[in-house]
Scaffold this motif. Structure first.
Motif: not given
Length: 333
Positions: A177-178, A201-203, A229-230, A252-254
């Protein structure tokens, strides 16, 4: 009404699984949506190939689990979480209330989206309210804990979707989750936490949120967990949750809104990971010493449904109903 009818059909079809084969968790014993060979109907309607129908007492989006003569299904009704046990003729054996329910946000969802899971000795159920419970096959509560009271409220923009999975000693829950994200291993017998493994993670933004369900892999007695996930697929030691490897990013493009709903599926050492709101399907060779991407194809998956995979082939479906069969090793049709 339509949602209730779909639940009736699912119960009926799953009840047709051979008595020799149980269906203990979401997507079946292989986590791949595949039953053993049998004489299953390929068409049905209100007058054909329906053994029985049952009106459920409340809303629910989970799928049944089956163990011998018990069909297990969850629902919300009257402000409570429910677990209902039927026999294979559709007759109710018992029902148990488990804590206060929390309504779904989405019109197609509910507070009981996660599916039940069983090891044949105990039954485990999980709800949007955070309640995680263990019962015996008489419907008596063995233990009850609330993960959100223990670890904080869920921050998903939509409704909890991940189902619990079982390892040798634990019932495992993925919280993606966030904000703080983690995997939890809860002792099956006591309901006490055995381990907690952070998965931050950095999602970006909503891409950090996932509704997918982990896969449990047993390799000659060595258990591991595969989690999508993420923006990443991660592998974990099932005894302590330790991350063993990570493959990604699948974004890859965020892109900020690529939350993941469809779960991964594993077959013949290849993990298939649907992503990008159904735009991509990525194959990861998890059987190698260092897992890595084998191939990626576009345009054959959907946002929500999880692919089917077995015996070297995978079947995917788009949101518009296009069904595609591919080779797991190459991704080619």
């Amino acid at each position: 009404m339509k949602r209730t009818l779909v639940a009736m059909l699912l119960i009926t079809m799953l009840a047709g699984v051979s008595q020799a084969e149980n269906w203990p968790n979401w997507r079946g014993p292989g986590f791949n949506g595949v039953a053993s060979k049998g004489d299953f109907p390929t068409t049905w309607n209100v007058d054909q190939n329906i053994s029985w129908k049952l009106e459920l007492p409340g809303v629910g989006s989970s799928t049944p689990a089956i163990w011998e003569d018990s069909i297990l299904i969850t629902a919300n009704d009257g402000g409570f979480n429910l677990i209902i046990c039927l026999d294979r003729s559709g007759k109710e054996k018992w029902r148990t209330q488990i804590g206060s329910s929390r309504d779904g946000k989405h019109r197609k969802a509910s507070g009981s989206n996660p599916s039940p899971v069983t090891d044949g000795e105990s039954i485990f159920v999980y709800y949007k309210s955070g309640d995680l419970a263990c019962l015996n096959f008489d419907g008596k509560l063995n233990w009850l804990t609330n993960l959100q009271k223990e670890h904080g409220e869920d921050t998903l923009w939509w409704d909890l979707g991940t189902s619990p999975v079982l390892t040798r000693d634990s019932v495992v829950i993925a919280v993606m989750q966030t904000g703080p994200s983690f995997l939890l291993g809860i002792d099956k017998k006591t309901g006490k936490q055995i381990w907690k493994s952070d998965r931050n993670l950095d999602a970006p933004l909503e891409a950090a949120q996932s509704y997918s369900t982990p896969i449990v892999v047993n390799d000659d007695g060595n258990e591991s967990l595969l989690v999508l996930g993420a923006d990443y697929v991660t592998g974990h030691d099932a005894s302590n949750g330790k991350e063993l490897w990570r493959v990604g990013t699948l974004n890859p493009n965020g892109e900020k809104y690529w939350r993941s709903i469809a779960s991964p599926v594993l077959s013949d050492g290849i993990l298939l990971a649907p992503y990008a709101r159904g735009r991509t399907l990525t194959a990861i060779n998890v059987g190698s010493a260092k897992p890595s991407v084998a191939w990626t194809v576009d345009g054959i998956c959907a946002d929500v449904p999880t692919p089917i995979a077995s015996n070297g082939t995978a079947i995917c479906m788009t949101d518009k109903g296009l069904v595609t069969k591919i080779d797991e090793k190459t991704g080619k049709q």
